[in-house]
Structures are given as structure tokens and as C-alpha cells.
Design an enzyme around this catalytic site. Structure first.
Site, PDB file in Angstrom:
ATOM      1  N   LYS A 119       0.818  -1.216   0.000  1.00 32.37           N
ATOM      2  CA  LYS A 119       0.000   0.000   0.000  1.00 32.37           C
ATOM      3  C   LYS A 119       0.849   1.262   0.000  1.00 32.37           C
ATOM      4  CE  LYS A 119      -4.265  -1.841   1.864  1.00 32.37           C
ATOM      5  NZ  LYS A 119      -5.274  -1.853   2.903  1.00 32.37           N
ATOM      6  N   LYS A 203      -5.133 -10.263  -7.316  1.00 33.05           N
ATOM      7  CA  LYS A 203      -6.312 -10.378  -6.445  1.00 33.05           C
ATOM      8  C   LYS A 203      -7.438  -9.458  -6.943  1.00 33.05           C
ATOM      9  CE  LYS A 203      -6.345  -8.255  -2.488  1.00 33.05           C
ATOM     10  NZ  LYS A 203      -6.143  -7.751  -1.129  1.00 33.05           N
ATOM     11  N   LYS A 206     -11.135  -3.782  -4.878  1.00 35.02           N
ATOM     12  CA  LYS A 206     -11.934  -2.583  -5.149  1.00 35.02           C
ATOM     13  C   LYS A 206     -11.075  -1.442  -5.666  1.00 35.02           C
ATOM     14  CE  LYS A 206     -12.339  -2.798  -0.121  1.00 35.02           C
ATOM     15  NZ  LYS A 206     -13.233  -3.070   0.967  1.00 35.02           N
TER      16      LYS A 206
END
Ligand code: TYM
Length: 342
Positions: A119, A203, A206
Site C-alpha cells: 500500500k 487479487k 476494489k
């Protein structure tokens, strides 16, 4: 006290950032509903404090995202009377315990967290302290309820291991043997890692820029069907055995999704569709997904038309959650020696 003397209690959380996907549904929410039906207490949280660790969606966007996850939970079958549903920021005990855990967790442990690396990307210096400390808050979410079982997808495995390490170290350092249980990650079933519909090695997420890569719980029947029919595949028919899918990530992903939605095994799906082309399999999967999922978006829209009712459910859930969390936080403070004069 031993681990087994902690009464079984289920806790899990979902970040209200963007909408929920088929990955969140099969890897987490569908399993939350299944666990609600056993005799254990089930506590499910919209982790809104986690949702600002990376970026802020604005005041309205943040509130809407929390209500939307609550609506998704209920539309998928969670019952606010049987499960405790609430948002994290309404129960301050989470962040209070997170501070204690920030003093228990070691820098070396946090430095190994792969989700932080993913991230934060190349610019870790600019990442927030909150993003770095995220797993300590996550451990507090779970342990402030003395939760023993945590249903999650595969990507949360490392965070759960850290929560166990934090519990172990707290119990040792503060001379409180077995005060915190060691929570069991429940990463089970065929859909613990649902992959992108555009790239079977990534993966489903969203945050993927392509909306065609995922099915959103807000997608209607036509959109669900279109996305599955357009999912990336290869030109081969489905094989005779599961081994034949080893180097075919997109095909393997669709077979897994089918198995999870039909509540069967990938072996059974292969037995039924061996030799079929995707021209046959994808429409069958699209019909199954529409049958199992399209009611969710309809019900979510109904629920979202009455935000006051959602807020009432979350407020009630927060009161019930605090009733469990506060005595555990009090005992934690007492173990540490924080003076409690009121
Ligand atoms: P989050 O919000 O990213 O995801 C919520 C849940 O959905 C699962 N999931 C998936 N499962 C299968 N396939 C996928 N493609 C997929 N994408 C997501 C996740 O594994 C998760 O179970 N850190 C957590 C939230 C959290 C939490 C907690 C979870 C905060 N505190 C305490 C459990 C206990 C997260 O960001 O999940």
C-alpha cells in the site's frame, strides 16, 4: 486460564473504502453469515478508522461508505438482532487498546508487513503513521473482545499472525498468562483468494482501476452477467481433472468462483464441466452468479434509501459492542497498572 477457557467468539472487520466486491463477499461476508448460524457470538465491524489510513474519501464519502458496507452486510444475510454490527469509531476501546499494542509490537515485526509495503508503494516515507500502525489497531479490534475466531480472506493471514504475536507478548510482558486469547484465523473454503476477472494472477480488488476486473455487490443482474461473459480466459476446454488447471489461473479462478457460489467443490465443478468450452461454462457461471447475487444490490439500494435506520442499527450495535469491550479494556489497564480512580 488456558486458551480453551475463552468462550468462542467471532470477530471480523471490513474497510469501508469503495464498494465491496465478489472477493469480499466469498472470502468474508458470506462466511460471516454462515458463522452467524452457529451458537457463537458474532461481531462484525465496519473499520472506518482503518479507512483513513491511506486516503480520505471526504466527509460525505466516508459516511456513505460505512453505511454502504452496513447495507451490504444486511443484504447478504447478516441479522442485526443475531450479530453485533457497528462501526469502529463509535467504540473508542479499539483505539485505546491499539495504543497499548503499539507499545507491545516491535518495529521489526511491523517492518515485515507485506500489505504496508504494497500500500505504501515506493514512497514509504510519505505513508501515514496510521498505515504503518494499522496491524496494531487490527489486533486491538479483535482482542478487545477476546475474540477467538476470525474469518478472513487469505490476504489477512499475516496480520492475524501478528495479532497472535501481540497477544502472546502482552500476556508474557505484563505477567498476565493467557489474558488475551490467541485468535484463530479462519481462512477456509475455495474462495479465500478470488482473483481479478482480467488477470488471474492478481487479487480481485476494489482499488483496481478496471471495473471489469471485479463484480461489485452493487452491480445489477445485467452487469454481473456481462462481466462474467467478458472475463479473460484461455482457448482450451475445461480439463478432466483439477491438476489440468495448474497453469491456467483465469480458468482456475472461474472454477473456484463457481464452486463457492454453488457451495460445492472445484472437483465437482470439473466433473460436471470436463471438456466444456468457456462458451458453455461462462454463461452457466453468469446465470449462477446472477441467481445468487443480484438480489444483494436490490436490497442494498432499499436499505440505503433509509440512512437513519442504518445509523440506528449501527448505534445499537456499538452500544452492545462497548458492553463487551469496556470491561476487557478496564482489565487490561488494571493489569498494566494504569490508575482507575473513577
Ligand atoms: P478488507 O476490507 O480489505 O477486506 C475485507 C475482507 O475481505 C477479504 N477479501 C478477499 N477475500 C477473498 N478474495 C479477495 N479477492 C478478497 N479481497 C478481500 C479480506 O481478506 C477480508 O477478510 N484489514 C482488514 C480489515 C480489518 C479486520 C480487522 C479484519 C480490520 N480489522 C479485524 C479482521 C479482523 C481489511 O483491510 O480487509
Amino acid at each position: 486460564m488456558t486458551e480453551s477457557t475463552h468462550q468462542p467468539r467471532v470477530f471480523s472487520g471490513v474497510q469501508p473504502t469503495g464498494g465491496l466486491t465478489l472477493g469480499n463477499y466469498l472470502g468474508a461476508v458470506k462466511r460471516f453469515v454462515e458463522m452467524q448460524d452457529n451458537a457463537w457470538q458474532t461481531i462484525y465491524c465496519m473499520v472506518d478508522q482503518h479507512s483513513i489510513t491511506n486516503a480520505w474519501a471526504g466527509r460525505e464519502g466516508t459516511a456513505r461508505a460505512t453505511r454502504e458496507v452496513a447495507a451490504a452486510f444486511i443484504a447478504c444475510g447478516l441479522d442485526p438482532a443475531r450479530s453485533i454490527l457497528f462501526n469502529q469509531s463509535q467504540v473508542p476501546a479499539h483505539s485505546q487498546l491499539a495504543w497499548v499494542f503499539s507499545c507491545v509490537a516491535r518495529m521489526g515485526w511491523m517492518n515485515r508487513m507485506t500489505q504496508f509495503k504494497d500500500k505504501a508503494g515506493k514512497n514509504a516515507e510519505k505513508a501515514s503513521l496510521g498505515l504503518y500502525a494499522y496491524p496494531a489497531l487490527m489486533a486491538a479490534d479483535i482482542l478487545v473482545y477476546h475474540a477467538t475466531h476470525v474469518p478472513v480472506g487469505e490476504d489477512q493471514k499475516q496480520h492475524l499472525e501478528l495479532a497472535r504475536d501481540i497477544a502472546t507478548k502482552f500476556n508474557l510482558d505484563f505477567e498476565a498468562p493467557d489474558f488475551f486469547p490467541l485468535p484463530e484465523p479462519m481462512i477456509e473454503g475455495v474462495a479465500t483468494r478470488v482473483m481479478s476477472l482480467r488477470d488471474g494472477t492478481k487479487k480481485m480488488s476494489k482499488s483496481d482501476p478496471s471495473d471489469m476486473s471485479r463484480i461489485n455487490l452493487t452491480d445489477d443482474a445485467d452487469t454481473i452477467s456481462k462481466k462474467i461473459r467478458k472475463a479473460k480466459t484461455d482457448p482450451e476446454p475445461l480439463p478432466e481433472t483439477l491438476d489440468g488447471l495448474d497453469d491456467r489461473p483465469e480458468a482456475r479462478n472461474l472454477v473456484n468462483i463457481y464452486a463457492a457460489l454453488a457451495e460445492t467443490t472445484p472437483e465437482a465443478v470439473i466433473a460436471e464441466y470436463a471438456g466444456s468450452q468457456f462458451g458453455t461454462f461462462k454463461p452457466a457461471l453468469a446465470d449462477l452468479a446472477v441467481e445468487k447475487m443480484s438480489h444483494i444490490s436490490t436490497r442494498m439500494a432499499e436499505l440505503m434509501s433509509d440512512p437513519g435506520e442504518i445509523d440506528r442499527i449501527l448505534g445499537n450495535g456499538a452500544d452492545r459492542a462497548a458492553e463487551i469491550a469496556e470491561p476487557i479494556l478496564d482489565r487490561t489497564y488494571d493489569i498494566i497498572g494504569f490508575v482507575r480512580s473513577r
